[in-house]
Design an enzyme around this catalytic site. Structure first.
Site, PDB file in Angstrom:
ATOM      1  N   ASP A 143      -3.465  -3.372   1.724  1.00  0.00           N
ATOM      2  CA  ASP A 143      -2.190  -4.062   1.850  1.00  0.00           C
ATOM      3  C   ASP A 143      -2.000  -4.876   0.577  1.00  0.00           C
ATOM      4  O   ASP A 143      -2.966  -5.137  -0.141  1.00  0.00           O
ATOM      5  CB  ASP A 143      -2.248  -4.977   3.083  1.00  0.00           C
ATOM      6  CG  ASP A 143      -1.102  -5.965   3.135  1.00  0.00           C
ATOM      7  OD1 ASP A 143       0.057  -5.522   3.091  1.00  0.00           O
ATOM      8  OD2 ASP A 143      -1.378  -7.173   3.215  1.00  0.00           O
ATOM      9  N   ASP A 191       0.698  -7.996   0.031  1.00  0.00           N
ATOM     10  CA  ASP A 191       0.956  -9.421   0.262  1.00  0.00           C
ATOM     11  C   ASP A 191      -0.065 -10.022   1.223  1.00  0.00           C
ATOM     12  O   ASP A 191      -0.217  -9.564   2.356  1.00  0.00           O
ATOM     13  CB  ASP A 191       2.367  -9.614   0.837  1.00  0.00           C
ATOM     14  CG  ASP A 191       3.445  -9.151  -0.121  1.00  0.00           C
ATOM     15  OD1 ASP A 191       3.497  -9.693  -1.249  1.00  0.00           O
ATOM     16  OD2 ASP A 191       4.224  -8.254   0.238  1.00  0.00           O
ATOM     17  N   ASP A 243      -4.481  -8.043   5.873  1.00  0.00           N
ATOM     18  CA  ASP A 243      -4.576  -9.343   6.540  1.00  0.00           C
ATOM     19  C   ASP A 243      -3.766  -9.402   7.832  1.00  0.00           C
ATOM     20  O   ASP A 243      -3.596 -10.478   8.406  1.00  0.00           O
ATOM     21  CB  ASP A 243      -4.109 -10.462   5.592  1.00  0.00           C
ATOM     22  CG  ASP A 243      -2.614 -10.385   5.288  1.00  0.00           C
ATOM     23  OD1 ASP A 243      -2.089  -9.249   5.166  1.00  0.00           O
ATOM     24  OD2 ASP A 243      -1.980 -11.443   5.201  1.00  0.00           O
TER      25      ASP A 243
END
Length: 240
Positions: A26, A28, A173
């Site tokens: 991922d 961001d 996250d």
């Protein structure tokens, strides 16, 4: 349950080393330091009353993009503009996550492919590549449909690399986006949880749980060496 000094194996202990040929990240909050105030963005898009209602129905996180898709075209346009404004502010403060450069260098040294899946726009991915000199290929932004948590983008990358999903790890996250995408595709998953927020009881009964949970990207290097046979992808000589 097996544990290592720096990370947690969330599910069953791994008794034999699996082959790992690629890692998909991922962006961001994983490769970059979190700078977008998502609750504020959701409130701006939904309004306070609707935000509270939607959040109560989705304790693991709000899927704002899928929600917007059900709206009228005019309302969608307004919502996407609000999101774009928040994302533009994030681009202005883009900062690499500690440990990201070192982890990517380690993967390169072992000829392990690096891919990227984000729900952000292509402009943000291009700026990330340009600013930090890190090339992830394929790098899929939200212009690729369907986006996370659908497994399609991860399966697309596996096909591009000519590997099986169970030879890839998805690192992110978000339980609802990254872990769900990885598990649905059949990949290994690693949740980056810097603050321990996912230790909260509200996340104990989610549908998809990660194979690993770490508090820093710095921990992943040793995790990969300990539990996996790191095997180069076919034609893995370049990431560009």
């Amino acid at each position: 349950m097996a544990t290592s000094p720096s990370s947690t194996v969330v599910n069953a202990a791994i008794t034999t080393k699996a082959s790992l040929r690629g890692v998909v990240f991922d962006m961001d909050g994983t490769l970059t330091v979190p700078v977008i105030d998502f609750p504020a963005m959701y409130r701006a898009v939904l309004g306070e009353e609707e935000y509270v209602k939607v959040k109560s129905k989705n304790p693991s996180g709000i899927d704002i993009l899928h929600l917007i898709e059900t709206w009228s075209p005019d309302k969608q346009k307004q919502a996407y503009q609000i999101i774009a404004d928040f994302e533009k502010q994030g681009l202005d403060r883009l900062e690499i996550m500690p440990g990201a450069s070192e982890l990517c260098g380690f993967l390169d040294s072992r000829n392990i492919r690096r891919g990227l899946i984000t729900r952000n726009v292509k402009e943000a991915v291009d700026l990330f590549h340009q600013r930090f000199g890190m090339i992830f290929s394929p790098a899929l932004s939200r212009e690729f449909r369907p986006y996370k948590p659908d497994p399609a983008p991860l399966l697309h990358i596996c096909s591009n690399w000519d590997v099986q999903p169970n030879e890839v790890m998805m690192i992110g996250d978000s339980l609802k986006d990254d872990v769900a995408c990885g598990k649905r595709a059949g990949a290994f998953t690693c949740l980056l949880d810097e603050t321990g927020r996912y230790d909260s009881p509200e996340y104990q009964n989610v549908e998809f749980k990660p194979d690993y949970k770490v508090s820093s990207l710095v921990e992943i290097h040793k995790l990969l060496e300990k539990d996996f046979n790191l095997t180069p992808c076919p034609n893995s000589g370049t990431h560009k």
